[in-house]
Design an enzyme around this catalytic site. Structure first.
Site, PDB file in Angstrom:
ATOM      1  N   THR A 141       0.871  -1.181   0.000  1.00 52.78           N
ATOM      2  CA  THR A 141       0.000   0.000   0.000  1.00 52.78           C
ATOM      3  C   THR A 141       0.910   1.233   0.000  1.00 52.78           C
ATOM      4  O   THR A 141       1.373   1.658  -1.044  1.00 52.78           O
ATOM      5  CB  THR A 141      -0.970  -0.004   1.194  1.00 52.78           C
ATOM      6  OG1 THR A 141      -0.236  -0.256   2.399  1.00 52.78           O
ATOM      7  CG2 THR A 141      -2.032  -1.079   1.019  1.00 52.78           C
ATOM      8  N   THR A 170      -0.637  -2.568  10.574  1.00 55.88           N
ATOM      9  CA  THR A 170      -1.346  -2.770   9.314  1.00 55.88           C
ATOM     10  C   THR A 170      -0.437  -3.637   8.479  1.00 55.88           C
ATOM     11  O   THR A 170       0.288  -3.159   7.627  1.00 55.88           O
ATOM     12  CB  THR A 170      -1.631  -1.464   8.575  1.00 55.88           C
ATOM     13  OG1 THR A 170      -2.453  -0.671   9.405  1.00 55.88           O
ATOM     14  CG2 THR A 170      -2.409  -1.718   7.305  1.00 55.88           C
ATOM     15  N   GLU A 209       6.138   4.776   7.243  1.00 53.13           N
ATOM     16  CA  GLU A 209       5.662   5.901   6.441  1.00 53.13           C
ATOM     17  C   GLU A 209       6.440   7.172   6.770  1.00 53.13           C
ATOM     18  O   GLU A 209       6.480   7.614   7.912  1.00 53.13           O
ATOM     19  CB  GLU A 209       4.168   6.123   6.679  1.00 53.13           C
ATOM     20  CG  GLU A 209       3.319   5.042   6.035  1.00 53.13           C
ATOM     21  CD  GLU A 209       1.843   5.187   6.318  1.00 53.13           C
ATOM     22  OE1 GLU A 209       1.055   4.581   5.574  1.00 53.13           O
ATOM     23  OE2 GLU A 209       1.474   5.879   7.283  1.00 53.13           O
ATOM     24  N   ASN A 231      -0.376  10.728   5.766  1.00 52.44           N
ATOM     25  CA  ASN A 231      -1.612  10.332   6.437  1.00 52.44           C
ATOM     26  C   ASN A 231      -2.662  11.424   6.446  1.00 52.44           C
ATOM     27  O   ASN A 231      -3.849  11.137   6.615  1.00 52.44           O
ATOM     28  CB  ASN A 231      -1.289   9.863   7.850  1.00 52.44           C
ATOM     29  CG  ASN A 231      -0.654   8.481   7.835  1.00 52.44           C
ATOM     30  OD1 ASN A 231      -1.331   7.483   7.646  1.00 52.44           O
ATOM     31  ND2 ASN A 231       0.654   8.431   7.979  1.00 52.44           N
ATOM     32  N   THR A 260      -7.721  11.165   0.331  1.00 54.46           N
ATOM     33  CA  THR A 260      -8.070  12.256  -0.583  1.00 54.46           C
ATOM     34  C   THR A 260      -6.989  12.500  -1.613  1.00 54.46           C
ATOM     35  O   THR A 260      -7.106  13.357  -2.443  1.00 54.46           O
ATOM     36  CB  THR A 260      -8.308  13.555   0.194  1.00 54.46           C
ATOM     37  OG1 THR A 260      -7.162  13.854   0.995  1.00 54.46           O
ATOM     38  CG2 THR A 260      -9.532  13.437   1.090  1.00 54.46           C
TER      39      THR A 260
END
Length: 398
Positions: free
Chosen positions: A146, A184, A263, A393, A398
């Site tokens: 992802t 995750t 991330e 994040n 969006t």
């Protein structure tokens, strides 16, 4: 023990494949008629595939796993369950397996219905590409990414106490929403040992406690965490201590890859706690340090702020005596003591402080804490907290 190529396909008889379409990907792993087990998220909100896979592994057997990226299939109600079943059904029909022998996993955005036209098509494409090769394992690992920036796979060959060799291989994904109760993350592990589901479960839980439950990126716990272990028995050899050691090593390597790929991460930290009263307290202390936002931001800013480190240990729940605690920083080529048995060693104007600042500029940093109270030890894995983490994040859906 030696590292080998091939990921999940390092194990004889295992097939894998991946297929992608823009924001969506599907991986299929086949390990026919395998004794299997799994561990899952402890979040009380669980995704549909977690519910389905818990049911699938109840009988201790699996033949395949189908996993998708791009949609978590979580908080999707009855439709989510039906969509998860449809994923398993496509694999079962295409490969002539029992529906209940196919595990399902998903990762991606929570609260959106699955685009089953896309996912169904990708499953069929992946099935057609199944093969036992290093490339096939890599394709499967890439398909479940992802926000990961690279695919994650690892495999070893180890010698059992009887002199026979066995193999263990795995792939994983995960870079955000990573907490000390896995993250995750999806992880699929294959091996050629011959073992019961119960034996595998004991070994897997032990390995996960030392690896995926010790990795922290941001402290948020996912709804989809799944680690599946499948053993096809091709070697004919049974589990022993060497197998357990190798399984833990594979899981720790995959966990550290997740932390390095956190991330927005610019630095990787490994926190080793020694001298705790017991292993449980060592784990509490190590996880508190890698979870601390203040430690993580100090890492990003290359600030050797030992006060934040000992403060995190202090609230971790582990016993600590300020008079005996020691803290060191280590890079690939350098190590410096910044606190030595309760005495500050790195303060303004000292060479230790200069060395500590140099180490904190490195990409890989080891924080070593000796509590001086017992024989408990543990290692946790984490990363810094950067501007990019917020950016990624803040704009995730969006």
């Amino acid at each position: 023990m030696k590292i080998v190529d091939g990921g999940v396909c390092a194990v004889n008889g295992v097939l894998a494949a991946g297929a992608c379409d823009d924001d969506y990907g599907v991986a299929v792993i086949v390990c026919k008629d395998s004794d299997s087990t799994a561990v899952f998220t402890s979040n009380k909100i669980v995704a549909a595939p977690v519910i389905l896979t818990k049911n699938a592994v109840e009988n201790g057997k699996l033949s395949a796993v189908v996993a998708n990226s791009g949609n978590a299939n979580c908080f999707t109600g009855d439709q989510g369950i039906e969509d998860g079943k449809a994923m398993a059904s496509v694999v079962a029909e295409e490969l002539d397996f029992k529906f209940e022998d196919v595990a399902v996993a998903s990762t991606g955005v929570i609260g959106r219905l699955m685009p089953m036209d896309i996912i169904g098509s990708l499953i069929k494409k992946a099935v057609l590409r199944l093969e036992n090769s290093a490339e096939a394992s890599k394709n499967a690992a890439e398909a479940i990414m992802t926000t990961d920036t690279y695919s994650k796979e690892f495999a070893v060959e180890t010698t059992l106490k009887n002199g026979k060799s066995i193999r263990i291989g795995g792939i994983t994904k995960g870079s955000g929403m990573i907490a000390p109760n896995m993250g995750t993350m999806l992880c699929f592990i294959t091996t050629d040992v011959k073992a019961s589901s119960s034996e595998l479960n004991t070994a897997l839980k032990k390995a996960v406690d030392a690896s995926f439950n010790m990795v922290v990126v941001d402290g948020d716990e996912s709804t989809n965490d799944t680690v599946i272990l499948m053993a096809n028995g091709e070697s004919g050899e049974s589990i022993d201590e060497n197998f357990e050691e190798a399984l833990e090593y594979v899981c720790c390597q995959l966990a550290s890859m997740m932390a390095k790929d956190g991330e927005g991460a610019t630095k990787f930290m490994e926190v080793e706690v020694n001298g705790a009263v017991n292993t449980e307290e060592a784990r509490l202390a190590a996880k508190a340090v890698v979870s601390s936002s203040l430690v993580k931001t100090a890492l990003f800013g290359a600030d050797p702020n030992w006060g934040r480190i000992v403060a995190a240990v202090g609230y971790s729940g582990a016993d600590i005596d300020p008079k005996v605690v020691s803290v060191s920083l280590q890079s690939l080529n350098k190590r410096v003591d910044i606190v030595d048995h309760g005495i500050i060693a790195a303060f303004e104007g000292t060479s230790q402080l200069e060395e500590a600042e140099d180490i904190m500029e490195e990409k890989n940093i080891r924080i070593i804490i000796d509590l001086g109270l017992g024989n408990g030890n543990a290692t946790a894995y984490g990363c810094d907290l950067s501007y990019d983490y917020v950016s990624i994040n803040a704009e995730y859906t969006t």
